[in-house]
Design a protein around this motif. Structure first.
Motif, mmCIF file in Angstrom:
data_model
loop_
_atom_site.group_PDB
_atom_site.id
_atom_site.type_symbol
_atom_site.label_atom_id
_atom_site.label_comp_id
_atom_site.label_asym_id
_atom_site.label_seq_id
_atom_site.Cartn_x
_atom_site.Cartn_y
_atom_site.Cartn_z
ATOM 1 N N SER A 233 48.586 13.717 -30.803
ATOM 2 C CA SER A 233 49.520 12.938 -31.599
ATOM 3 C C SER A 233 49.159 11.455 -31.493
ATOM 4 O O SER A 233 48.541 11.030 -30.519
ATOM 5 C CB SER A 233 50.950 13.159 -31.091
ATOM 6 O OG SER A 233 51.038 12.806 -29.723
ATOM 7 N N PRO A 234 49.533 10.658 -32.515
ATOM 8 C CA PRO A 234 49.235 9.219 -32.447
ATOM 9 C C PRO A 234 49.840 8.588 -31.201
ATOM 10 O O PRO A 234 50.943 8.937 -30.785
ATOM 11 C CB PRO A 234 49.879 8.675 -33.728
ATOM 12 C CG PRO A 234 49.968 9.853 -34.642
ATOM 13 C CD PRO A 234 50.193 11.037 -33.756
ATOM 14 N N TYR A 236 50.712 5.372 -30.861
ATOM 15 C CA TYR A 236 51.677 4.323 -31.155
ATOM 16 C C TYR A 236 51.539 3.963 -32.621
ATOM 17 O O TYR A 236 50.605 4.389 -33.308
ATOM 18 C CB TYR A 236 51.386 3.075 -30.300
ATOM 19 C CG TYR A 236 49.919 2.765 -30.221
ATOM 20 C CD1 TYR A 236 49.261 2.156 -31.282
ATOM 21 C CD2 TYR A 236 49.164 3.127 -29.113
ATOM 22 C CE1 TYR A 236 47.903 1.906 -31.240
ATOM 23 C CE2 TYR A 236 47.807 2.873 -29.062
ATOM 24 C CZ TYR A 236 47.179 2.269 -30.130
ATOM 25 O OH TYR A 236 45.834 2.027 -30.099
ATOM 26 N N GLN A 237 52.466 3.197 -33.122
ATOM 27 C CA GLN A 237 52.399 2.720 -34.506
ATOM 28 C C GLN A 237 51.827 1.309 -34.579
ATOM 29 O O GLN A 237 51.200 0.936 -35.558
ATOM 30 C CB GLN A 237 53.793 2.752 -35.134
ATOM 31 C CG GLN A 237 54.346 4.161 -35.311
ATOM 32 C CD GLN A 237 53.472 5.010 -36.217
ATOM 33 O OE1 GLN A 237 53.020 4.556 -37.264
ATOM 34 N NE2 GLN A 237 53.245 6.252 -35.820
ATOM 35 N N GLN A 238 52.070 0.539 -33.530
ATOM 36 C CA GLN A 238 51.562 -0.832 -33.483
ATOM 37 C C GLN A 238 50.903 -1.048 -32.125
ATOM 38 O O GLN A 238 51.428 -0.596 -31.095
ATOM 39 C CB GLN A 238 52.704 -1.825 -33.697
ATOM 40 C CG GLN A 238 52.218 -3.248 -33.976
ATOM 41 C CD GLN A 238 53.352 -4.107 -34.519
ATOM 42 O OE1 GLN A 238 54.217 -3.623 -35.230
ATOM 43 N NE2 GLN A 238 53.339 -5.384 -34.166
ATOM 44 N N GLU A 438 39.120 5.976 -31.519
ATOM 45 C CA GLU A 438 40.279 6.876 -31.547
ATOM 46 C C GLU A 438 41.464 6.279 -30.780
ATOM 47 O O GLU A 438 42.618 6.420 -31.206
ATOM 48 C CB GLU A 438 39.907 8.228 -30.953
ATOM 49 C CG GLU A 438 38.980 9.054 -31.835
ATOM 50 C CD GLU A 438 38.556 10.350 -31.180
ATOM 51 O OE1 GLU A 438 38.047 11.231 -31.901
ATOM 52 O OE2 GLU A 438 38.706 10.487 -29.948
ATOM 53 N N PRO A 442 45.471 3.929 -34.571
ATOM 54 C CA PRO A 442 46.703 3.578 -35.293
ATOM 55 C C PRO A 442 46.791 2.108 -35.668
ATOM 56 O O PRO A 442 47.591 1.749 -36.543
ATOM 57 C CB PRO A 442 47.810 3.944 -34.287
ATOM 58 C CG PRO A 442 47.196 4.981 -33.407
ATOM 59 C CD PRO A 442 45.763 4.549 -33.263
ATOM 60 N N ALA A 443 46.006 1.247 -35.025
ATOM 61 C CA ALA A 443 46.069 -0.186 -35.313
ATOM 62 C C ALA A 443 44.875 -0.660 -36.140
ATOM 63 O O ALA A 443 44.722 -1.857 -36.363
ATOM 64 C CB ALA A 443 46.120 -0.985 -34.003
ATOM 65 N N ARG A 523 51.148 -3.461 -40.740
ATOM 66 C CA ARG A 523 50.954 -2.019 -40.755
ATOM 67 C C ARG A 523 49.853 -1.648 -41.737
ATOM 68 O O ARG A 523 49.685 -2.315 -42.738
ATOM 69 C CB ARG A 523 52.253 -1.296 -41.166
ATOM 70 C CG ARG A 523 53.362 -1.451 -40.141
ATOM 71 C CD ARG A 523 53.143 -0.469 -38.978
ATOM 72 N NE ARG A 523 54.187 -0.572 -37.997
ATOM 73 C CZ ARG A 523 55.287 0.184 -38.000
ATOM 74 N NH1 ARG A 523 55.476 1.076 -38.920
ATOM 75 N NH2 ARG A 523 56.193 0.045 -37.068
#
Length: 523
Positions: A233-234, A236-238, A438, A442-443, A523
Motif C-alpha cells: 500500500s502507498p 503516504y500522500q505527501q 518506490e 507518492p511524492a 499533489r
C-alpha cells in the motif's frame, strides 16, 4: 492498541523457557477460546479475529484487527461474565462499537454473505509474569496448547501452540525491545507473525491453499498453506520529513520481511518465500543506506551485518536450487545430456538450511530493534533525531535520485565492454534506484510509474545474465569434480554470454529520465 512481540519456541528450548518464566512471580491460567467468522470468511479476509475466550472462571470477548505498523494491533476486549460449565455466551459484535477494531468488525460483517459461525478453537495453558526493563512494564505470557478445527468430526485437525508474547503495558518501547532481544538471544526464540487465529484458518483451508488472512508481509507463508503476496500500500500522500519518512519506509520493508522470515523459521519449503525475503532484505538495506542522512544517527550500524549475512546465505541456497532448476530446463531443451551427478529435488534440504539461517540470533535481534524503531514516539533508542525538515528532505532525495540515475546511465554506456564485476555493480545500483523511487513514489510527478516500468526490462535482462553466470560457475564446478557431462552446460552458457550481454545493453537503452519530486504541499 497493543504493542507486542511474539516468538515461537523451539521444542528443545521449551523446558528452559518455562524455568525462566517461573523464576519470577507468575500466574498460571487455563484458557480456551472459540473463534467466529462468516461462511464466506469475511473476517479472515480482512485480517480480523473475533473470539470468545474463557480465562479462568470468566468469559472475555475480543476483536483484533491489523494496525498501522509491524508492532501494533488494534484490539478491544469486553467482559462477558462468569463461566458456566459447558455453556458459552453468544457472540455480540455490537459490544465493540465505538472502537477502531469494532468499526472494522462491523464493516466486515455488513459486507458478509452470512451470519457468524464458530470456526475453530484453542485449548492452552498460559503462564504470565510482569517484568520491568528500562522503565517499561512488560507482560510476558508463555502459551502452550493446541488449535483445533472441525472438532468432533472425522475431519478434526490440530496444530500445536508453543509461543511467548511480550506486551508493553507501560513505559517506552525501548525496554520492551531490550527484553525481547534478550529472551530471543538467550533461548533461541524466533519472531512469528502467525496468530492463533491464522493457525486455525490454516487448519480450515484445504491442503496447499492460502489461508486468506492478510498479514504484515508482502509474501507467501507456512508449509502447506503459503501466504501469497499482496500489493504494497502507498506509504503516504505527501512526503514526510526526516525521521517520519525513515519510520514509514522501514515499516513497509519489514512488512515484506516478517511474514516470510516467520514461515521459513517454522520450516516452510516454498521457494517463493526465500525469494520474497531476499527482496525485502535488499529493500531494507537500500532504505538504511539511502535514508540515513535524513536523520543521522537513527539507524544503528549493528542492524545491517546480520541482514547482509542472511541475504548472502539465502542467495547461495537460491543459486543451487532455483537457478540450477531454471537454467537446467533451458539446457535440457537445448539437448544437454543428463548430468551424472544427481540433481534431484532438494527442497527439504534447502528448507532446513534456510530455517537455520533465519533463526540466527543476530538476525532475530536486528529485526526486534528495527520493529521497535518503527513505532512513532516509542523508538528503541529513546532519543531518535527528528532530522531534516520537509524541504531539506525533498532536496536530499532529489539529489540521490539524480545521482543514482547518473551512475546507472554511466554504467549503461559501453555495457558490453565492462567487466562482469562492473556489470554486476550496475545491476545493484539499478535495484537501489528502483527501490528509492518506490519509497518516494507518492511524492513524485506523474512520470514515476512510466519510469519504473522502463526499468523492468533492464532488471529482467540483468537478472537473467546473472543467473546464467551463476549457473555457468556451478556447471564448471561439477565438471571439474568429475561429472564430464556438465561441460556441455558450461560451454553452452559461455556461448550465450554475448547474446545475453547484448540483451542487457538494449534494455538499458530503454530507460527513461528519472522523475522529479513534486514541490512541498502540491499533489
Amino acid at each position: 492498541m497493543e504493542i507486542e512481540f511474539k516468538f515461537c519456541i523451539p521444542p528443545d528450548r521449551l523446558a528452559a523457557v518455562q524455568a525462566a518464566v517461573r523464576r519470577g512471580r507468575c500466574v498460571a491460567i487455563r484458557m480456551e477460546a472459540r473463534y467466529f467468522d462468516t461462511p464466506d470468511g469475511a473476517l479472515a479476509s480482512r485480517g480480523i479475529a473475533f473470539r470468545l475466550r474463557r480465562e479462568g472462571d470468566q468469559w472475555v470477548q475480543t476483536v483484533k484487527a491489523l494496525g498501522d505498523g509491524p508492532l501494533d494491533r488494534q484490539e478491544h476486549n469486553v467482559a462477558r461474565g462468569p463461566a458456566i460449565e459447558g455453556i458459552a455466551p453468544e457472540p455480540l459484535p455490537q459490544l465493540h462499537s465505538g472502537t477502531v477494531a469494532g468499526a472494522q468488525l462491523q464493516q466486515a460483517l455488513q459486507a458478509a454473505g452470512g451470519p457468524l459461525v464458530e470456526t475453530y478453537g484453542t485449548e492452552m495453558d498460559r503462564l504470565t509474569r510482569d517484568i520491568t526493563r528500562q522503565g517499561a512494564v512488560v507482560e510476558l505470557a508463555l502459551d502452550t496448547g493446541r488449535v483445533v478445527a472441525h472438532r468432533g468430526t472425522p475431519q478434526q485437525a490440530e496444530a500445536p501452540i508453543c509461543e511467548v508474547e511480550l506486551e508493553l503495558k507501560a513505559g517506552p518501547v525501548a525496554g520492551l525491545a531490550a527484553l525481547a532481544a534478550q529472551w530471543a538471544t538467550r533461548h533461541g526464540l524466533y519472531l512469528s507473525t502467525v496468530s492463533k487465529a491464522e493457525r486455525g484458518e490454516r487448519l480450515l483451508a484445504p491442503a496447499g491453499s492460502p489461508s486468506g488472512i492478510p498479514i504484515p508481509s508482502d509474501s507467501p507463508a507456512s508449509s502447506g498453506s503459503p501466504r501469497k503476496a499482496r500489493p504494497r500500500s502507498p506509504l503516504y500522500q505527501q512526503l514526510p520529513a526526516g525521521q517520519a519518512l525513515q519510520r514509514a519506509v522501514v515499516a513497509q520493508c519489514l512488512q515484506q520481511i516478517l511474514g516470510p522470515a516467520s514461515d521459513i523459521a517454522e520450516g516452510a519449503s516454498d521457494e517463493e518465500l526465500l525469494h520474497q525475503l531476499r527482496i525485502g532484505i535488499r529493500r531494507l538495506r537500500t532504505a538504511l543506506r539511502e535514508l540515513a542522512p535524513l536523520a543521522p544517527g537513527n539507524f544503528d550500524p549493528a542492524w545491517e551485518p546480520p541482514l547482509v549475512q542472511v541475504f548472502q546465505q539465502l542467495g547461495h541456497l537460491r543459486d543451487r536450487s532455483q537457478v540450477m532448476q531454471r537454467i537446467g530446463a533451458e539446457l535440457q531443451a537445448a539437448g544437454a545430456p543428463p548430468l551424472s551427478t544427481h540433481q534431484g529435488d532438494n527442497t527439504a534440504l534447502v528448507a532446513q538450511a534456510a530455517q537455520q539461517t533465519v533463526r540466527d540470533t543476530a538476525f532475530q535481534e536486528a529485526l526486534v530493534y528495527l520493529m521497535a524503531f518503527t513505532t512513532p514516539g516509542l523508538d528503541a533508542t529513546g532519543d531518535a533525531a527528528a532530522g531534516l525538515d520537509a524541504r531539506a528532505t525533498r532536496r536530499r532525495l532529489q539529489q540521490r535520485l539524480r545521482a543514482l540515475h547518473a551512475q546507472v546511465q554511466k554504467g549503461a554506456r559501453g555495457f558490453a565492454t565492462r567487466t562482469p564485476q562492473a556489470q554486476h555493480r550496475l545491476r545493484k545500483r539499478l535495484k537501489r534506484l528502483r527501490y528509492l523511487t518506490e519509497f518516494v513514489a507518492p511524492a513524485l510527478d506523474a512520470h514515476s510509474a512510466r519510469f519504473l516500468d522502463s526499468l523492468q526490462p533492464a532488471l529482467s535482462a540483468l537478472g537473467h545474465l546473472n543467473d546464467e553466470r551463476v549457473a555457468a560457475a556451478l556447471y564448471r564446478e561439477l565438471a571439474e569434480s568429475g561429472d564430464l557431462k556438465a561441460w556441455f552446460g558450461a560451454g553452452w552458457l559461455a556461448g550465450r554470454q554475448a547474446q545475453s550481454v547484448a540483451a542487457c545493453e538494449q534494455a538499458l537503452g530503454q530507460m527513461e529520465e528519472a522523475p522529479r519530486l513534486r514541490k512541498t504541499g502540491k499533489r
